[in-house]
Scaffold this motif. Structure first.
Motif, PDB file in Angstrom:
ATOM      1  N   UNK A   1       5.363 -10.631  -2.788  1.00  0.00           N
ATOM      2  CA  UNK A   1       4.656 -10.430  -4.037  1.00  0.00           C
ATOM      3  C   UNK A   1       4.798  -8.904  -4.252  1.00  0.00           C
ATOM      4  N   UNK A   2       5.052  -8.968  -5.851  1.00  0.00           N
ATOM      5  CA  UNK A   2       5.537  -7.472  -6.146  1.00  0.00           C
ATOM      6  C   UNK A   2       4.459  -7.038  -7.215  1.00  0.00           C
ATOM      7  N   UNK A   3       3.646  -6.311  -6.863  1.00  0.00           N
ATOM      8  CA  UNK A   3       2.334  -5.932  -7.571  1.00  0.00           C
ATOM      9  C   UNK A   3       2.288  -4.330  -8.003  1.00  0.00           C
ATOM     10  N   UNK A   4       2.071  -4.184  -9.213  1.00  0.00           N
ATOM     11  CA  UNK A   4       1.887  -2.880  -9.490  1.00  0.00           C
ATOM     12  C   UNK A   4       0.347  -2.513 -10.033  1.00  0.00           C
ATOM     13  N   UNK A   5      -0.211  -1.750  -9.501  1.00  0.00           N
ATOM     14  CA  UNK A   5      -1.497  -1.409 -10.228  1.00  0.00           C
ATOM     15  C   UNK A   5      -1.391   0.131 -10.638  1.00  0.00           C
ATOM     16  N   UNK A   6      -2.569   0.564 -11.366  1.00  0.00           N
ATOM     17  CA  UNK A   6      -2.555   1.659 -11.966  1.00  0.00           C
ATOM     18  C   UNK A   6      -2.325   2.838 -10.948  1.00  0.00           C
ATOM     19  N   UNK A   7      -1.449   3.866 -11.291  1.00  0.00           N
ATOM     20  CA  UNK A   7      -0.982   4.635 -10.319  1.00  0.00           C
ATOM     21  C   UNK A   7      -2.227   5.301  -9.154  1.00  0.00           C
ATOM     22  N   UNK A   8      -3.312   5.777  -9.779  1.00  0.00           N
ATOM     23  CA  UNK A   8      -4.335   6.467  -8.875  1.00  0.00           C
ATOM     24  C   UNK A   8      -5.002   5.583  -7.979  1.00  0.00           C
ATOM     25  N   UNK A   9      -4.665   4.109  -8.044  1.00  0.00           N
ATOM     26  CA  UNK A   9      -5.100   3.054  -7.330  1.00  0.00           C
ATOM     27  C   UNK A   9      -4.013   2.739  -5.866  1.00  0.00           C
ATOM     28  N   UNK A  10      -3.136   3.101  -6.166  1.00  0.00           N
ATOM     29  CA  UNK A  10      -1.944   2.638  -5.278  1.00  0.00           C
ATOM     30  C   UNK A  10      -2.065   2.560  -3.804  1.00  0.00           C
ATOM     31  N   UNK A  11      -2.611   3.776  -3.387  1.00  0.00           N
ATOM     32  CA  UNK A  11      -2.615   3.890  -2.037  1.00  0.00           C
ATOM     33  C   UNK A  11      -3.909   3.306  -1.659  1.00  0.00           C
ATOM     34  N   UNK A  12      -5.082   3.084  -2.452  1.00  0.00           N
ATOM     35  CA  UNK A  12      -6.201   2.088  -2.186  1.00  0.00           C
ATOM     36  C   UNK A  12      -5.666   0.806  -1.951  1.00  0.00           C
ATOM     37  N   UNK A  13      -4.907   0.275  -2.964  1.00  0.00           N
ATOM     38  CA  UNK A  13      -4.446  -1.182  -2.801  1.00  0.00           C
ATOM     39  C   UNK A  13      -3.670  -1.270  -1.808  1.00  0.00           C
ATOM     40  N   UNK A  14      -3.042  -0.385  -1.318  1.00  0.00           N
ATOM     41  CA  UNK A  14      -2.105  -0.689  -0.267  1.00  0.00           C
ATOM     42  C   UNK A  14      -2.760  -0.897   1.011  1.00  0.00           C
ATOM     43  N   UNK A  15      -3.833   0.117   1.154  1.00  0.00           N
ATOM     44  CA  UNK A  15      -4.772  -0.063   2.487  1.00  0.00           C
ATOM     45  C   UNK A  15      -5.342  -1.419   2.414  1.00  0.00           C
ATOM     46  N   UNK A  16      -5.890  -1.852   1.432  1.00  0.00           N
ATOM     47  CA  UNK A  16      -6.599  -3.030   1.184  1.00  0.00           C
ATOM     48  C   UNK A  16      -5.781  -4.338   1.501  1.00  0.00           C
ATOM     49  N   UNK A  17      -4.447  -4.244   0.971  1.00  0.00           N
ATOM     50  CA  UNK A  17      -3.633  -5.398   1.295  1.00  0.00           C
ATOM     51  C   UNK A  17      -3.308  -5.486   2.545  1.00  0.00           C
ATOM     52  N   UNK A  18      -2.821  -4.208   3.313  1.00  0.00           N
ATOM     53  CA  UNK A  18      -2.560  -4.102   4.691  1.00  0.00           C
ATOM     54  C   UNK A  18      -3.619  -4.728   5.472  1.00  0.00           C
ATOM     55  N   UNK A  19      -4.790  -4.776   5.118  1.00  0.00           N
ATOM     56  CA  UNK A  19      -5.974  -5.370   5.991  1.00  0.00           C
ATOM     57  C   UNK A  19      -6.143  -6.698   5.806  1.00  0.00           C
ATOM     58  N   UNK A  20      -5.551  -7.470   5.058  1.00  0.00           N
ATOM     59  CA  UNK A  20      -5.751  -8.824   4.683  1.00  0.00           C
ATOM     60  C   UNK A  20      -4.864  -9.531   5.770  1.00  0.00           C
ATOM     61  N   UNK A  21      -5.438 -10.692   6.432  1.00  0.00           N
ATOM     62  CA  UNK A  21      -4.527 -11.445   7.450  1.00  0.00           C
ATOM     63  C   UNK A  21      -3.420 -12.086   7.107  1.00  0.00           C
ATOM     64  N   UNK A  22      -3.368 -12.523   5.858  1.00  0.00           N
ATOM     65  CA  UNK A  22      -2.162 -13.192   5.316  1.00  0.00           C
ATOM     66  C   UNK A  22      -1.005 -12.303   5.023  1.00  0.00           C
ATOM     67  N   UNK A  23      -1.316 -11.127   5.001  1.00  0.00           N
ATOM     68  CA  UNK A  23      -0.168  -9.909   4.611  1.00  0.00           C
ATOM     69  C   UNK A  23       0.471  -9.554   5.877  1.00  0.00           C
ATOM     70  N   UNK A  24       1.856  -9.890   5.745  1.00  0.00           N
ATOM     71  CA  UNK A  24       2.476  -9.301   7.140  1.00  0.00           C
ATOM     72  C   UNK A  24       3.019  -7.973   6.931  1.00  0.00           C
ATOM     73  N   UNK A  25       3.485  -7.459   5.838  1.00  0.00           N
ATOM     74  CA  UNK A  25       3.763  -5.927   5.357  1.00  0.00           C
ATOM     75  C   UNK A  25       3.666  -5.676   4.092  1.00  0.00           C
ATOM     76  N   UNK A  26       3.366  -4.585   3.670  1.00  0.00           N
ATOM     77  CA  UNK A  26       3.186  -3.997   2.497  1.00  0.00           C
ATOM     78  C   UNK A  26       3.819  -2.640   2.345  1.00  0.00           C
ATOM     79  N   UNK A  27       4.923  -2.390   1.544  1.00  0.00           N
ATOM     80  CA  UNK A  27       5.404  -1.267   1.366  1.00  0.00           C
ATOM     81  C   UNK A  27       5.447  -0.661  -0.052  1.00  0.00           C
ATOM     82  N   UNK A  28       5.391   0.551  -0.031  1.00  0.00           N
ATOM     83  CA  UNK A  28       5.388   1.043  -1.670  1.00  0.00           C
ATOM     84  C   UNK A  28       6.956   1.439  -2.005  1.00  0.00           C
ATOM     85  N   UNK A  29       7.471   0.627  -2.740  1.00  0.00           N
ATOM     86  CA  UNK A  29       8.765   0.984  -3.281  1.00  0.00           C
ATOM     87  C   UNK A  29       8.930   1.499  -4.814  1.00  0.00           C
ATOM     88  N   UNK A  30       8.737   2.727  -4.762  1.00  0.00           N
ATOM     89  CA  UNK A  30       8.720   3.744  -6.292  1.00  0.00           C
ATOM     90  C   UNK A  30       7.536   2.996  -6.945  1.00  0.00           C
TER      91      UNK A  30
END
Ligand SMILES: Nc1ncnc2c1ncn2[C@@H]1O[C@H](COP(=O)(O)OP(=O)(O)OP(=O)(O)O)[C@@H](O)[C@H]1O
Ligand SMILES: [Mg+2]
Length: 312
Positions: free
Chosen positions: A234-263
């Protein structure tokens, strides 16, 4: 089931204490193209050299159309053409002389040789350049010439070790077209490369090697399943100021294997075929989603997932 052209049976090769190829088995049928990928030092070239009877397995055997590399290396060599990764051949000749030289080595009679040289030049787009000296050739033309040489005795099996290395994008595309044309002529092909989109494009099957072992082997769907990337990207872009919060939330989900920020785009690898839960998590936290897309994992993602960066 068509006959196996290549049967690699539990082959191991060591150099002193290093196991360069470790208990590799695979079968390749007539007309198939196998893409062989893996990090530097994975053992690809060593395996290909054993397939061509240029290096001897410590244990196990390889048969090409039934001929064993152990008991009948000359039979094996007559059935295949090997394009090595490096151009180590005579250079002080023109293209015609070069091909004629190898045609003699393959013991192709003179009349047939002339005809065959014309055919391989046509296949590799070298027609009209026969009198150009080998030593002055560009990398692209050198690779074409190496491939032309590989085709001279019209072998059933082509073993191409990084044929696209050093090629510019246009030459790469042309090489892809040539390899596909050869496959459509019914040739069986093993090709190693680090250029994963090319391998994805031309191969029916892909083998991933790491530290001497064949870690995965199959078509893309099988590789996705075998590497645990059967879910989605899944490629998801959120508004800039929320990117790192979103990343932390996604990493905490059981079904998420990895989440990385590409540009600025979060690339999320999930266990689920349906990526809506990623979107739902963002909405639940009132994070504004700017872009959302789903993708089946490509070869690069499978590769990154299935190899750990082990070096030999
Ligand atoms: N003749 C040799 N003597 C000693 N070690 C060797 C020899 N040939 C290969 N090796 C070692 O065996 C391992 C596998 O090498 P190989 O060339 O098969 O890898 P590769 O997958 O083709 O790598 P690359 O992607 O860099 O071409 C490496 O660690 C290499 O250093
Ligand atoms: Mg190599």
């Amino acid at each position: 089931m068509s006959t196996a052209v290549v049967e690699i049976d539990n082959v191991t090769k060591t150099f002193d204490s290093l196991t360069a190829v470790n208990a590799v088995s695979l079968k390749l049928h007539q007309g198939q193209t196998l893409g062989l990928i893996g990090p530097n030092g994975a053992g690809k070239t060593t395996l290909l050299r054993m397939v061509c009877s240029l290096a001897k397995p410590d244990s196990g055997d390889i048969r090409i159309q039934g001929d064993s590399v152990r008991s009948n290396p000359l039979g094996v060599r007559s059935r295949l053409g090997f394009m090595p990764a490096e151009f180590g051949s005579p250079r002080n000749l023109n293209i015609l002389e070069y091909l004629d030289y190898f045609g003699c080595l393959y013991a192709i009679p003179r009349q047939a040789r002339r005809q065959r040289i014309a055919e391989v030049c046509e296949l590799t787009d070298l027609t009209g350049r026969e009198d150009v000296m080998v030593k002055g050739l560009s990398t692209g033309n050198k690779q074409r010439l190496l491939l032309a040489k590989t085709l001279l005795h019209d072998p059933e099996l082509l073993v191409l070790d990084e044929p696209a290395s050093g090629l510019d994008p246009r030459a790469r595309t042309e090489l892809r077209v040539i390899v596909k044309a050869l496959a459509s002529l019914g040739k069986t092909i093993i090709i190693s490369s680090h250029i994963l989109p090319d391998i994805e494009d031309i191969s029916d099957r892909i083998g991933i090697m790491e530290a001497g072992s064949l870690v995965l082997d199959g078509d893309l769907t099988e590789l996705r399943e075998g590497s645990g990337t059967a879910g989605n990207i899944v490629k998801i872009k959120v508004e800039d100021e929320s990117t790192s919060v979103a990343m932390d939330l996604l990493k905490g989900l059981a079904d998420v294997q990895s989440c990385e920020n590409r540009d600025g785009t979060l690339v999320v690898s999930t266990q689920q075929p349906n990526g809506n839960f990623v979107l739902a998590e963002m909405l639940r936290h009132d994070i504004r989603v700017v872009q959302f897309a789903e993708d089946a994992p490509n070869l690069e993602e499978i590769f990154m997932r299935s190899t750990a960066g082990k070096v030999t």
